[in-house]
Design an enzyme around this catalytic site. Structure first.
Site, PDB file in Angstrom:
ATOM      1  N   GLY A  15       0.814  -1.210   0.000  1.00  0.00           N
ATOM      2  CA  GLY A  15       0.000   0.000   0.000  1.00  0.00           C
ATOM      3  C   GLY A  15       0.848   1.260   0.000  1.00  0.00           C
ATOM      4  N   GLU A  34      11.093   2.952   5.612  1.00  0.00           N
ATOM      5  CA  GLU A  34      10.814   1.530   5.865  1.00  0.00           C
ATOM      6  C   GLU A  34      11.898   1.036   6.822  1.00  0.00           C
ATOM      7  OE1 GLU A  34       8.584  -1.095   5.237  1.00  0.00           O
ATOM      8  OE2 GLU A  34      10.076  -2.122   6.475  1.00  0.00           O
ATOM      9  N   ARG A 204     -12.960 -20.194   9.496  1.00  0.00           N
ATOM     10  CA  ARG A 204     -14.180 -19.532   9.967  1.00  0.00           C
ATOM     11  C   ARG A 204     -14.476 -18.321   9.075  1.00  0.00           C
ATOM     12  NH1 ARG A 204     -15.049 -15.542  13.704  1.00  0.00           N
ATOM     13  NH2 ARG A 204     -12.899 -15.545  14.452  1.00  0.00           N
ATOM     14  N   HIS A 434     -14.284 -26.574 -23.350  1.00  0.00           N
ATOM     15  CA  HIS A 434     -14.235 -28.027 -23.116  1.00  0.00           C
ATOM     16  C   HIS A 434     -12.928 -28.622 -23.604  1.00  0.00           C
ATOM     17  CE1 HIS A 434     -15.985 -31.946 -22.473  1.00  0.00           C
ATOM     18  NE2 HIS A 434     -15.549 -32.317 -23.664  1.00  0.00           N
TER      19      HIS A 434
HETATM   20  P1  NDP Z   1      -6.755 -15.414  10.382  1.00  0.00           P
HETATM   21  O1  NDP Z   1      -7.409 -14.321  11.104  1.00  0.00           O
HETATM   22  O2  NDP Z   1      -7.215 -15.811   9.021  1.00  0.00           O
HETATM   23  O3  NDP Z   1      -6.787 -16.730  11.289  1.00  0.00           O
HETATM   24  C1  NDP Z   1      -6.343 -16.734  12.599  1.00  0.00           C
HETATM   25  C2  NDP Z   1      -6.594 -18.106  13.183  1.00  0.00           C
HETATM   26  O4  NDP Z   1      -6.003 -18.191  14.459  1.00  0.00           O
HETATM   27  C3  NDP Z   1      -8.073 -18.394  13.357  1.00  0.00           C
HETATM   28  O5  NDP Z   1      -8.283 -19.736  13.043  1.00  0.00           O
HETATM   29  C4  NDP Z   1      -8.300 -18.101  14.833  1.00  0.00           C
HETATM   30  O6  NDP Z   1      -9.319 -18.846  15.402  1.00  0.00           O
HETATM   31  C5  NDP Z   1      -6.984 -18.548  15.415  1.00  0.00           C
HETATM   32  N1  NDP Z   1      -6.666 -17.884  16.668  1.00  0.00           N
HETATM   33  C6  NDP Z   1      -6.687 -16.551  16.920  1.00  0.00           C
HETATM   34  N2  NDP Z   1      -6.297 -16.301  18.184  1.00  0.00           N
HETATM   35  C7  NDP Z   1      -6.024 -17.484  18.743  1.00  0.00           C
HETATM   36  C8  NDP Z   1      -5.594 -17.880  20.038  1.00  0.00           C
HETATM   37  N3  NDP Z   1      -5.370 -16.988  21.002  1.00  0.00           N
HETATM   38  N4  NDP Z   1      -5.409 -19.192  20.274  1.00  0.00           N
HETATM   39  C9  NDP Z   1      -5.654 -20.114  19.303  1.00  0.00           C
HETATM   40  N5  NDP Z   1      -6.065 -19.797  18.070  1.00  0.00           N
HETATM   41  C10 NDP Z   1      -6.251 -18.496  17.791  1.00  0.00           C
HETATM   42  O7  NDP Z   1      -5.221 -15.018  10.395  1.00  0.00           O
HETATM   43  P2  NDP Z   1      -3.956 -15.558   9.612  1.00  0.00           P
HETATM   44  O8  NDP Z   1      -2.835 -15.350  10.554  1.00  0.00           O
HETATM   45  O9  NDP Z   1      -4.158 -16.921   9.068  1.00  0.00           O
HETATM   46  O10 NDP Z   1      -3.849 -14.554   8.409  1.00  0.00           O
HETATM   47  C11 NDP Z   1      -3.855 -13.145   8.627  1.00  0.00           C
HETATM   48  C12 NDP Z   1      -4.447 -12.434   7.436  1.00  0.00           C
HETATM   49  O11 NDP Z   1      -3.531 -12.460   6.373  1.00  0.00           O
HETATM   50  C13 NDP Z   1      -5.703 -13.082   6.879  1.00  0.00           C
HETATM   51  O12 NDP Z   1      -6.857 -12.604   7.506  1.00  0.00           O
HETATM   52  C14 NDP Z   1      -5.672 -12.707   5.444  1.00  0.00           C
HETATM   53  O13 NDP Z   1      -6.356 -11.496   5.287  1.00  0.00           O
HETATM   54  C15 NDP Z   1      -4.203 -12.520   5.139  1.00  0.00           C
HETATM   55  N6  NDP Z   1      -3.688 -13.643   4.339  1.00  0.00           N
HETATM   56  C16 NDP Z   1      -4.174 -13.852   3.098  1.00  0.00           C
HETATM   57  C17 NDP Z   1      -3.711 -14.889   2.330  1.00  0.00           C
HETATM   58  C18 NDP Z   1      -4.253 -15.116   0.969  1.00  0.00           C
HETATM   59  O14 NDP Z   1      -4.894 -14.235   0.428  1.00  0.00           O
HETATM   60  N7  NDP Z   1      -4.050 -16.295   0.388  1.00  0.00           N
HETATM   61  C19 NDP Z   1      -2.678 -15.785   2.821  1.00  0.00           C
HETATM   62  C20 NDP Z   1      -2.249 -15.495   4.150  1.00  0.00           C
HETATM   63  C21 NDP Z   1      -2.737 -14.450   4.866  1.00  0.00           C
HETATM   64  P3  NDP Z   1     -10.862 -18.376  15.365  1.00  0.00           P
HETATM   65  O15 NDP Z   1     -11.364 -18.661  13.994  1.00  0.00           O
HETATM   66  O16 NDP Z   1     -11.493 -19.228  16.408  1.00  0.00           O
HETATM   67  O17 NDP Z   1     -10.858 -16.924  15.707  1.00  0.00           O
END
Ligand code: NDP
Length: 451
Positions: A15, A34, A204, A434
């Protein structure tokens, strides 16, 4: 009062770099600081090296499939250090391009940490300080790891790219994008992977049926997934890591990767002191023009915790420049954003889930689950799942969800149709290509269910 810069950007990620470049191209005097490496999370320790790892890990499956097509494939072995060196060279090359592009646009780049000393004042860790008419906060986010006994033995997604050796056994904690992607990457590289997720089902917020299908496919490919459980403690013993779950279960592994979300990087930036309102998790609160509560200070990308994806940060950066430097107010539409989870198999998604659409009004669901042609000779039982969520009243296709090879590529084009407001009948009158998997998207005639 005189300003040294028309715009000072804090953060050299997707960004920030885009905003700095396009602002400089309007003739504005632009500075950018940076503190780590130019390119930000996406280029240095996110999307790009991750995708290279996805490619690397995909070969094990391809070698297996090749046997089904008559190839005599000898036992293959993966050399992590050899791959890592190549990956690192590619990331260094891309970082160089980012720097060169900033330079060419006339942006003055500083390798330093910048903090705010007021609505227009920026101070660098080098001791320099500047006055800027506008400041853009584009500092992104950083991995979050919960506080629990032994968490210091775990690594985050920042560290995984630099592993010295590939572990024999790894435990991945989390059920989001990063956890699912790295569980699959490590599994493909030959690591025995256990994934723990505290909730009912991984990913989720995504479409429920797709989540179930993907979880099954990941398990089929070898990820040992446990849901509804969490880590209580991690202990180091005899050169291994012992992970104790809250249900008493024990896992012995060589590496623990925490992928439990990311938090906006705003700590210690001087934002609150400058009067900038932050949300509870630390994100900069902004309006639709990315303007913060202090009129001279704007923010784009993950630091605002809107839709945390690289292309969205780039859009926000470009829209900020249109609004502030080109007198053409542009607000980014965050309502339809296609994305892909680079699991194996891939998961591409755009628009509404079945659950969200059902809550909004009557819908029709069209879906097809099938073994793609290449899996038949390969001897793989893995099935592709494609799904259209259609509004029963307007006939608009509200959501498209795809799990299967190339889903990330397919969803980009489905994204065009959904953004344009295509109806199911528009899909129907589109002639199929196809033989492809994607032709299923335009040949699903009868609803699987209505709701
Ligand atoms: P997410 O928010 O997608 O997932 C976090 C996960 O960690 C969830 O399953 C959550 O559980 C769990 N969690 C959170 N806190 C705790 C805790 N205290 N103890 C145990 N489990 C926990 O984050 P990510 O780190 O995977 O990715 C961050 C962001 O980066 C994403 O939201 C996305 O926007 C971006 N990203 C995009 C990608 C792509 O476009 N391909 C690839 C990688 C990242 P719960 O569901 O229960 O809250």
């Amino acid at each position: 009062m005189a300003f040294d810069y028309d715009l000072f950007v804090i953060g050299g990620g997707s960004g920030g770099v885009r905003a700095a470049r396009v602002a400089a191209e309007t003739g504005a005097r632009v500075g950018l600081a940076e503190e780590y490496r130019m390119g930000g999370t996406c280029v240095i320790r996110g999307c790009v090296p991750k995708k290279l790892m996805v490619f690397a890990s995909g070969f094990s499956h391809a070698f297996e499939d090749a046997r089904g097509f008559g190839w005599d494939v000898a036992e293959a072995a993966f050399d992590w250090p050899a791959f890592r060196a190549k990956k690192d060279a590619e990331i260094a090359r891309l970082e160089g391009i980012y720097r060169a592009n900033l330079d060419r646009a006339g942006v003055e780049a500083f390798d330093a940490r910048a903090t705010l000393a007021g609505p227009h004042e920026v101070t660098l860790s080098t001791g320099q300080s500047f006055r800027a008419r506008h400041v853009l906060i584009a500092t992104g986010g950083a991995p979050f790891m919960p506080d629990l006994p032994g968490i210091e033995h775990a690594i985050s997604s920042n560290d995984i790219f630099d592993m010295e050796v590939l572990p024999g056994r790894a435990l991945v904690v989390g059920g989001g994008f990063i956890a699912c992607e790295f569980a699959c990457i490590l599994n493909g590289m030959g690591v025995a992977v256990t994934q723990l997720y505290r909730g009912e089902q991984i990913l989720r917020g995504f479409d429920g049926e797709m989540r179930g299908h993907l979880a099954e496919a990941m398990c089929e490919r070898g990820v040992d997934l446990h849901v509804g459980t969490d880590v209580e403690r991690i202990d180091k013993a005899d050169g291994a890591l012992r992970v104790t779950r809250n249900d008493g279960h024990l896992h012995e592994v060589d590496l623990v990767l925490y992928a439990t979300g990311r938090r906006p990087s705003t700590a210690g930036l001087g934002l609150e002191e400058a009067g900038v309102d932050l949300a509870r998790g630390g994100a900069v609160k902004v309006d639709e023009w990315s303007q913060s509560s202090v009129p001279s200070i704007y923010a784009v990308g993950d630091v605002t915790d809107r839709v945390n994806l690289t292309p969205v940060a780039i859009r926000e950066g470009a829209a900020f420049v249109e609004t502030v430097f080109k007198a053409n107010p542009v607000a980014v539409d965050h309502s339809v954003v296609a994305s892909a989870v680079f699991t194996q198999p891939e998961f591409g998604t755009v628009g509404m889930t079945e659950e969200a659409a059902r809550d909004a009004g009557p819908i029709e669901i069209y879906s097809a689950a099938f073994r793609p042609m290449q899996n038949i000779l390969a001897g793989s039982e893995e099935r592709v799942l494609m799904k259209l969520v259609v509004c029963a009243e307007t006939r608009r296709v509200l959501g498209v969800h795809i799990i299967g090879p190339g889903a990330g590529e397919m969803i980009q084009l489905a994204g065009v149709a959904v953004t344009m407001g295509a109806t199911k009948e528009d899909f129907d009158r589109t002639v199929a290509v196809h033989p492809t998997m994607a032709e299923e998207l335009v040949t699903m005639k009868t609803p699987t269910r209505t709701a």
